[in-house]
Write an enzyme that holds these catalytic residues in place. Sequence first.
Site, short mmCIF file in Angstrom:
data_model
loop_
_atom_site.label_atom_id
_atom_site.label_comp_id
_atom_site.label_asym_id
_atom_site.label_seq_id
_atom_site.Cartn_x
_atom_site.Cartn_y
_atom_site.Cartn_z
N PRO A 33 28.41 42.62 28.71
CA PRO A 33 27.87 43.54 27.69
C PRO A 33 27.26 44.83 28.23
O PRO A 33 26.89 45.68 27.44
CB PRO A 33 26.81 42.67 26.99
CG PRO A 33 26.34 41.72 28.04
CD PRO A 33 27.54 41.44 28.90
N GLY A 34 27.11 44.96 29.54
CA GLY A 34 26.67 46.26 30.07
C GLY A 34 25.41 46.26 30.91
O GLY A 34 24.85 47.32 31.19
N ALA A 35 24.96 45.08 31.32
CA ALA A 35 23.72 45.01 32.11
C ALA A 35 23.89 45.63 33.51
O ALA A 35 23.01 46.37 33.98
CB ALA A 35 23.25 43.56 32.23
N TRP A 36 25.00 45.32 34.15
CA TRP A 36 25.24 45.94 35.47
C TRP A 36 25.36 47.45 35.32
O TRP A 36 24.87 48.20 36.16
CB TRP A 36 26.52 45.38 36.12
CG TRP A 36 26.31 44.09 36.86
CD1 TRP A 36 25.42 43.10 36.54
CD2 TRP A 36 27.00 43.65 38.03
NE1 TRP A 36 25.52 42.07 37.44
CE2 TRP A 36 26.48 42.38 38.36
CE3 TRP A 36 28.01 44.18 38.83
CZ2 TRP A 36 26.93 41.64 39.47
CZ3 TRP A 36 28.47 43.46 39.93
CH2 TRP A 36 27.92 42.21 40.24
N ASP A 62 36.20 46.98 30.51
CA ASP A 62 36.22 45.56 30.11
C ASP A 62 37.30 45.31 29.07
O ASP A 62 37.70 46.22 28.34
CB ASP A 62 34.86 45.12 29.55
CG ASP A 62 34.64 43.62 29.68
OD1 ASP A 62 33.83 43.19 30.54
OD2 ASP A 62 35.30 42.83 28.94
N ASP A 79 42.34 46.10 30.43
CA ASP A 79 42.53 45.10 31.47
C ASP A 79 42.59 45.81 32.82
O ASP A 79 43.46 46.64 33.05
CB ASP A 79 43.84 44.35 31.19
CG ASP A 79 44.09 43.23 32.18
OD1 ASP A 79 43.46 43.20 33.25
OD2 ASP A 79 44.93 42.36 31.85
N VAL A 80 41.65 45.46 33.70
CA VAL A 80 41.56 46.10 35.02
C VAL A 80 42.85 45.92 35.82
O VAL A 80 43.20 46.76 36.64
CB VAL A 80 40.33 45.54 35.80
CG1 VAL A 80 40.39 45.89 37.27
CG2 VAL A 80 39.04 46.07 35.18
N ASP A 104 32.02 42.17 38.32
CA ASP A 104 31.39 40.92 37.87
C ASP A 104 32.36 40.23 36.91
O ASP A 104 31.96 39.44 36.07
CB ASP A 104 30.06 41.25 37.19
CG ASP A 104 29.18 40.04 36.94
OD1 ASP A 104 29.32 39.05 37.68
OD2 ASP A 104 28.36 40.07 36.00
N LYS A 144 32.24 39.57 42.55
CA LYS A 144 31.81 38.18 42.34
C LYS A 144 33.01 37.26 42.42
O LYS A 144 34.09 37.62 41.96
CB LYS A 144 31.18 38.05 40.95
CG LYS A 144 30.79 36.60 40.63
CD LYS A 144 30.18 36.46 39.28
CE LYS A 144 31.23 36.48 38.18
NZ LYS A 144 30.59 36.38 36.85
N1 SAM Z 1 28.38 42.47 34.59
C1 SAM Z 1 28.32 42.25 33.13
C2 SAM Z 1 26.92 42.59 32.68
O1 SAM Z 1 26.02 42.62 33.53
O2 SAM Z 1 26.73 42.84 31.48
C3 SAM Z 1 28.71 40.83 32.77
C4 SAM Z 1 30.18 40.55 33.01
S1 SAM Z 1 30.79 39.04 32.33
C5 SAM Z 1 30.11 37.83 33.42
C6 SAM Z 1 32.49 39.05 32.78
C7 SAM Z 1 33.35 40.06 32.03
O3 SAM Z 1 34.60 40.21 32.70
C8 SAM Z 1 33.68 39.67 30.59
O4 SAM Z 1 33.11 40.59 29.70
C9 SAM Z 1 35.22 39.73 30.55
O5 SAM Z 1 35.73 40.27 29.35
C10 SAM Z 1 35.53 40.64 31.73
N2 SAM Z 1 36.90 40.53 32.25
C11 SAM Z 1 37.58 39.42 32.60
N3 SAM Z 1 38.83 39.72 33.00
C12 SAM Z 1 38.95 41.07 32.91
C13 SAM Z 1 40.02 41.99 33.17
N4 SAM Z 1 41.20 41.56 33.60
N5 SAM Z 1 39.81 43.30 32.95
C14 SAM Z 1 38.59 43.73 32.49
N6 SAM Z 1 37.56 42.91 32.23
C15 SAM Z 1 37.72 41.60 32.43
#
Ligand code: SAM
Length: 196
Positions: A33-36, A62, A79-80, A104, A144
Amino acid sequence: AYRCRSAFKLLEIDDKHRILLPGLHVIDCGAAPGAWAQVAVQRVNAAGSDPSAPTGFVLGVDLQHLFPLEGATFLPYSDVTDLNTQKKIQEVLPKGKADVILSDMAPNATGVREIDHLKLIQLCLSLLDLAPHVLEPGGTLLCKFWQGRDSSLLQKRLMEHFKEVKLLKPPASRKESAETFYLAKFYKTGSAMQQR
Ligand code: SAM
């Protein structure tokens, strides 16, 4: 307040390893959600809160929706691992490249530890395909991962592309979880990936 407790992991890592310096340009993969992103905006001075320090840039990407954050630019529903996202990232970055890639990212967990581990390793490895296009030579990657069979493969691949690779376990990350981080520094130019 931070949008998620994951902020504290990045704060701890950055307090110790100083990767988010004022003026740096950062890509935050899996930003929702955007904490990092909040931490990164503060640390690189992306909102220009400190007029005496250089102003940085934060780009969050994301699959999910991202609520606006002052000082950050977001690419939601992206999608990254997708080539189109890679192109968008290059377009949006002011210099076309960033100094730091944070990840993350986490796949949708199946609950089967081994499968989740392998899926996340694949996501981390995809960052090595993205890096030649968007990471400055000498740049930093923090990702991570969940420990398991292929952790050493990821480490090996990172070591091919970065001069220094460290394994980190921040105290804010629960001890019983397999969650761990690789901090890879000094991205090599003309790295093996580009030569192939
Ligand atoms: N670092 C974030 C924060 O501090 O708010 C929390 C991240 S959360 C643990 C993991 C995120 O990775 C999810 O929102 C998920 O949608 C995203 N994610 C997973 N696979 C992805 C991809 N292929 N491309 C972009 N985002 C992806």
